[in-house]
Design a protein around this motif. Structure first.
Motif, short mmCIF file in Angstrom:
data_model
loop_
_atom_site.label_atom_id
_atom_site.label_comp_id
_atom_site.label_asym_id
_atom_site.label_seq_id
_atom_site.Cartn_x
_atom_site.Cartn_y
_atom_site.Cartn_z
N LEU A 84 39.04 50.53 36.91
CA LEU A 84 38.70 49.30 36.20
C LEU A 84 37.81 48.45 37.11
N ILE A 145 41.06 46.30 40.66
CA ILE A 145 40.70 45.12 39.87
C ILE A 145 40.63 43.89 40.78
N VAL A 335 37.48 40.71 23.99
CA VAL A 335 38.16 41.67 24.86
C VAL A 335 39.61 41.84 24.44
N VAL A 339 41.08 45.39 22.88
CA VAL A 339 42.13 46.21 23.50
C VAL A 339 43.42 46.14 22.70
N ARG A 346 44.43 55.16 18.03
CA ARG A 346 44.83 56.25 18.91
C ARG A 346 45.19 57.52 18.17
N LEU B 41 52.18 43.66 33.92
CA LEU B 41 51.17 43.17 34.84
C LEU B 41 50.34 42.14 34.09
N LEU B 43 47.38 40.02 34.31
CA LEU B 43 46.18 39.72 35.10
C LEU B 43 45.46 38.48 34.60
N ALA B 93 48.67 46.83 24.62
CA ALA B 93 47.28 46.89 25.07
C ALA B 93 47.22 47.18 26.56
N ASN B 94 46.10 47.75 26.99
CA ASN B 94 45.89 47.98 28.42
C ASN B 94 46.00 46.64 29.17
N GLY B 96 45.48 45.78 32.29
CA GLY B 96 44.39 45.39 33.18
C GLY B 96 43.28 44.71 32.41
N ILE B 97 42.86 45.32 31.33
CA ILE B 97 41.70 44.79 30.60
C ILE B 97 42.06 43.54 29.81
N SER B 98 43.25 43.54 29.17
CA SER B 98 43.58 42.35 28.38
C SER B 98 43.71 41.12 29.29
N ILE B 235 48.10 37.07 42.48
CA ILE B 235 48.57 38.41 42.10
C ILE B 235 48.58 39.32 43.34
#
Lengths: 349, 311
Positions: A84, A145, A335, A339, A346, B41, B43, B93-94, B96-98, B235
């Protein structure tokens, strides 16, 4: 019938879901504008139509789409490989620094040679900056990240330091103005432009890169390995694919493309180093890559769409005084929605 | 230069500042610790902090009460935590990205709201430092430890409190079970989703509080992107502190001392360029992240969405 037709075209289907996500983001954005005491209709008119209302708007859209496309492709390579990479902003900045430095240092060389040198410098500058989190992730499992985000801050500060110190334009010092920018790069290294616009040949380079990234990811062994590592590192390991090596290669290609975008911003648009030269492209490109479903065929239209949105945001800020921060909020919502809706996409594992 | 660095006033100044800077890092990192211990997590801390910072500023500006500012910051933080919980727990949802999405959202909205409601730089009174009777008069220790505003002490008290909650209560046991092995926890009758919701919302409230502290407890104003990466650093401190309150306290101190040192060096002017000084905390964070791995794994189910009954 429509649904079964779409099912056979998964990329198109996913992009339609992405479009719905954008629509939802605009609806929520409108609600937030009302909360802030602004009229969403007044804000959205220039935001959505600004890019298409004039020749200037259209060419500027393409100018902004160019770095978005390059960086978006890079982010797709990294995400596909299981990294990422949120550090495109910093990698792009280092690309601009490396490009400017090399071009100024070798300004006596003929233009085409200088451009080739700039190309290499931009790519390598970005790749080197990205190699740090890439190697740390691959070798010891450090969180990429957070590291890439820290390195964004460091790169921005490095740029600020260089254009106020070692790389400041000698004329700025001589005239005592001290405006923080580097010297202009020699005209021979400027990318060709469409007359009376800022639209430059970098767009063609970015489209070429899209083709190359497609070939790389889906038509080469290395690209295949990177995708396997991204989707299933255990299987990759059993299959004898080196996870660490592929992680590092994917990160370096990803950050190299961001650095290349930096090279193009210098040689195509600004012709020197400036504060804020990255203009948030590194973050918008994440949205572009996700919206384009991490596929070059999706990322190309996505970069035009978000390029138009950025142009519209400028117009909105100028004409009706609604801050461009609105676009960041909408991008964030896109975003989140993209997601979040993946749970309905899926079917094909 | 060495003489200046060793001067007593300078050292006291750096230490006192670093204690104050520790407060927002503690709030944000302890909140994130709870979320991660429960397997989520988050973020988006940076974005939640920015929203907390703006709403605290706005509320204390309109009500002239810094306490209401804190409450507003915590409220918006809790709300965003609720959103994050829904995205990661229900929509799977992922994470990291969210989180990056929440960051962009918080960054954009706080800036948008600020420009639309205030437009220009303005200040609030904020919390005033309190001299604790007798103790604050102690040489050296007094100014370093006992002349801060009340929120700083709340932050420090939160460390042992978090320790007790995490390791000495049933709730703490349950949330650690959820973060380690949600299937087993579920079998034992622990409500996995509920625990995750509570922890992520708690993390949001504390992140909002951390942002609020920046505007009404530290800088007494709001500027665009006031957090400047501190949410992400928080974090990193959770990793560094190995998901334990005292580890996080140590990490926050380390980070804050470096941050305070570079701030004081800016004030005094050592001829080191401003950008090079400001860079130091970020470089430290990269080092911390590189060194913190490999020592301890962290919650086993971290950032893996739990599906009841398997996939």
């Amino acid at each position: 019938m429509v649904t079964s037709w779409l099912k056979e075209r998964p990329l198109l289907n996913d992009m339609l879901v992405s479009l719905l996500a954008v629509f939802a983001a605009f609806v929520v954005g409108a609600g937030l504008l009302v909360l802030a005491g602004a009229d969403p209709l007044v804000a959205y008119r220039p935001l959505l139509l600004g890019a298409f209302s004039s020749r200037y708007g259209i060419t500027e859209t393409l100018v902004k789409a160019t770095p978005l496309l390059l960086v978006g492709l890079g982010i797709a390579v990294a995400f596909r490989g299981g990294i990422l990479n949120i550090g495109a902003e910093g990698q792009l900045i280092v690309g601009t620094i490396a490009t400017t430095w090399v071009v100024l240092a070798f300004k006596g060389l003929p233009g085409p040679l200088l451009l080739l040198l700039a190309l290499a410098a931009g790519f390598l500058g970005g790749a080197l900056w990205g190699a740090v989190p890439g190697v740390l992730k691959a070798k010891i499992g450090a969180n990429e990240i957070l590291i890439t985000i820290m390195m964004n801050q460091i790169a921005a500060l490095l740029l600020g330091f260089l254009i106020r110190g070692p790389m400041i334009d000698a004329e700025e010092v001589a005239y005592g103005t001290g405006y923080p920018q580097s010297a202009l790069i020699p005209e021979g290294s400027w990318l060709l432009r469409l007359p009376q616009t800022r639209l430059h040949a970098g767009l063609l380079l970015a489209l070429l890169a899209a083709f190359l990234v497609y070939v790389f990811l889906w038509r080469t062994t290395l690209g295949y390995q990177i995708r396997v590592v991204g989707t299933n590192p255990q299987a990759a390991r059993y299959g004898g694919i080196s996870v660490a090596r592929n992680l590092i290669i994917a990160t370096c290609i990803s950050s190299g493309l961001a650095g290349l975008a930096g090279m193009i911003e210098v040689t195509g648009v600004h012709h020197r180093l400036l504060d804020g030269i990255s203009a948030g492209y590194g973050f918008t490109a994440i949205v572009v890559a996700l919206f384009g479903k991490l596929h070059p065929l999706g990322i190309i239209p996505a970069s035009f769409l978000f390029g138009a949105l950025l142009v519209g945001a400028d117009m909105m800020q100028r004409t009706v005084g609604i801050p461009a921060g609105l676009v960041n909020s909408i991008q964030g919502l896109v975003v989140v929605f993209v997601v979040s809706t993946e749970i309905w996409q899926r079917r094909r594992a | 230069m060495v003489e200046q660095l060793l001067a007593q006033g300078f050292i006291i100044g750096v230490l006192a500042t670093s204690i104050r800077l520790t407060a927002p890092m503690l709030f944000a990192a302890l909140g994130e610790m709870f979320a991660e211990r429960a397997g989520v997590l988050n973020l988006g801390v940076e974005g939640i902090m920015l929203m907390g910072a703006y709403f605290a500023f706005w509320a204390s500006f309109t009500s002239e009460s810094p306490w209401l500012g804190l409450v507003a910051g915590m409220a918006i933080g809790g709300l965003m935590g609720l959103g994050m919980a829904f995205i990661s727990v229900n929509l799977r949802a992922n994470q990291g990205i969210s989180g990056i999405g929440i960051y962009l959202l918080g960054w954009g909205l706080s800036s948008l709201f600020f420009r639309l409601t205030f437009g220009a730089i303005s200040g609030v009174a904020g919390f005033q430092p309190v001299n604790i009777p007798i103790l604050s008069a102690i040489p050296v220790l007094g100014p370093v430890l006992f002349q801060h505003n009340v929120v700083v002490y709340i932050a420090l008290l939160l460390v042992p409190l978090s320790y007790v909650v995490l390791f000495k209560t049933t709730f703490g046991l349950s949330l650690r079970a959820v973060g380690e092995n949600p299937e087993a926890a579920d079998t034992m009758g622990i409500q996995v989703y509920l625990i995750q919701y509570v922890c992520v919302i708690l993390g949001g409230i504390l992140a909002g509080l951390a942002g609020a502290f920046l505007t009404v407890g530290q800088m007494n104003m709001f500027v665009d992107n006031i957090t400047a990466g501190r949410g992400f650093i928080a974090i990193a401190l959770v990793y560094f502190g190995r998901w334990s309150p005292y580890g996080i306290l140590a990490g926050s101190f380390l980070f804050s001392i470096v941050d305070a040192l570079q701030m004081w060096m800016q004030v005094i002017g050592f001829g080191v360029p401003y950008e090079v000084l400001v860079m130091q905390p970020y470089i430290l964070t990269v080092l911390v992240l590189a060194l913190a791995v490999g020592r301890s794994g962290g919650p086993a189910a971290l950032s893996k969405p739990y599906v009841r009954g398997g996939t």
